[in-house]
Design a protein around this motif. Structure first.
Motif, short mmCIF file in Angstrom:
data_model
loop_
_atom_site.label_atom_id
_atom_site.label_comp_id
_atom_site.label_asym_id
_atom_site.label_seq_id
_atom_site.Cartn_x
_atom_site.Cartn_y
_atom_site.Cartn_z
N PRO A 180 0.84 -1.20 0.00
CA PRO A 180 0.00 0.00 0.00
C PRO A 180 0.87 1.25 0.00
O PRO A 180 1.91 1.30 0.67
N HIS A 181 0.47 2.24 -0.77
CA HIS A 181 1.28 3.45 -0.88
C HIS A 181 0.41 4.61 -1.33
O HIS A 181 -0.66 4.42 -1.91
N GLN A 182 0.90 5.80 -1.06
CA GLN A 182 0.25 7.03 -1.51
C GLN A 182 1.15 7.69 -2.54
O GLN A 182 2.36 7.79 -2.36
N LEU A 183 0.55 8.13 -3.64
CA LEU A 183 1.30 8.82 -4.69
C LEU A 183 1.21 10.33 -4.49
O LEU A 183 0.11 10.88 -4.36
N ILE A 185 10.94 8.15 -1.47
CA ILE A 185 9.90 7.45 -0.71
C ILE A 185 10.04 7.84 0.76
O ILE A 185 11.13 7.77 1.32
N ALA A 186 8.92 8.27 1.34
CA ALA A 186 8.84 8.51 2.78
C ALA A 186 8.17 7.30 3.41
O ALA A 186 7.01 7.00 3.09
N PHE A 187 8.89 6.60 4.24
CA PHE A 187 8.35 5.41 4.89
C PHE A 187 7.51 5.80 6.10
O PHE A 187 7.54 6.95 6.56
N ASP A 188 6.77 4.85 6.60
CA ASP A 188 5.81 5.15 7.66
C ASP A 188 6.47 5.64 8.94
O ASP A 188 5.83 6.30 9.76
N ASP A 189 7.76 5.33 9.12
CA ASP A 189 8.47 5.79 10.32
C ASP A 189 9.10 7.17 10.12
O ASP A 189 9.80 7.66 11.00
N GLY A 190 8.84 7.78 8.95
CA GLY A 190 9.35 9.12 8.68
C GLY A 190 10.66 9.17 7.93
O GLY A 190 11.09 10.24 7.50
N VAL A 191 11.32 8.03 7.77
CA VAL A 191 12.58 7.98 7.03
C VAL A 191 12.31 8.21 5.55
O VAL A 191 11.36 7.67 4.98
N VAL A 192 13.14 9.03 4.91
CA VAL A 192 13.04 9.30 3.48
C VAL A 192 14.26 8.72 2.78
O VAL A 192 15.40 8.96 3.21
N LEU A 193 14.02 7.96 1.73
CA LEU A 193 15.10 7.39 0.92
C LEU A 193 14.93 7.88 -0.51
O LEU A 193 13.81 7.93 -1.03
#
Length: 206
Positions: A24-27, A55-63
């Protein structure tokens, strides 16, 4: 999970992988000229480098960076989409991803920045040369770029090669690559990603 993307850009590759993995993801669409989101938010606050994908993951980390994202998504969520680590096959994955992100993607640069009145055919020759190399790999009958198994590298190759159609480069001289693109476009996850980004089919119908 939030994917920051621009329609048809190299961010299409991780978008496809997210759908292949059923994640699941948000664009969140990025205007790359203004570096803003649709709501006017400053994209530099998400990715100071300004490019997509991120991509911003659910824990707030951005890669960021496509090659890093493709391998992380595969390792973390969809191991079937890449070879096992510490194998020659994994090294081959690194080999083709590096080629795609450097030589192949950059070959389209003259077309993206074509000056008014410039020779479009000449500007397209670097990309055509790289397409010929990729065609030679696929000409041995392999269905996908690493062999029998679809991988994250295929998501990247598919996303980049769509640019050839956008720039009017024909596929008559690269029949194996053309057939590969049709096979890839027929995948449900690929079509879903194209639809979500408002992109049409280029190699098939229906």
């Amino acid at each position: 999970m939030k994917l920051y993307y621009s329609p048809g850009a190299c961010s299409l590759a991780p978008h496809i992988v997210l759908r292949e993995a059923g994640l699941p993801h948000q664009l969140l669409k990025v205007d790359l000229r203004r570096h803003q989101l649709d709501d006017g938010a400053d994209y530099y606050a998400v990715n100071p480098k300004g490019g997509v994908p991120a991509i911003a993951f659910d824990d707030g980390v951005v890669l960021t960076e496509g090659v890093a994202l493709l391998q992380y998504l595969g390792d973390r969520y969809a191991p079937a989409l890449l070879p096992a680590g510490a194998t020659l096959e994994r090294a081959r994955l690194h080999e083709i991803l590096n080629y795609l992100s450097s030589d192949y993607a950059k070959a389209y640069t003259p077309l993206f920045y074509l000056a008014e009145g410039a020779d479009r055919a000449a500007a397209g020759r670097p990309a055509m040369a790289k397409m010929a190399y990729l065609d030679s790999l696929l000409a041995d009958g392999r269905p996908f770029i690493l062999g029998a198994q679809w991988s994250v590298a295929d998501a990247y190759l598919f996303a980049l090669t769509r640019w050839a159609v956008d720039f009017g480069i024909g596929f008559d001289a690269v029949p194996a690559l053309k057939a590969y693109m049709a096979r890839s476009e027929a995948r449900a996850a690929v079509r879903a990603a194209l639809l979500a980004e408002g992109l049409g089919l280029q190699f098939g119908q229906g």
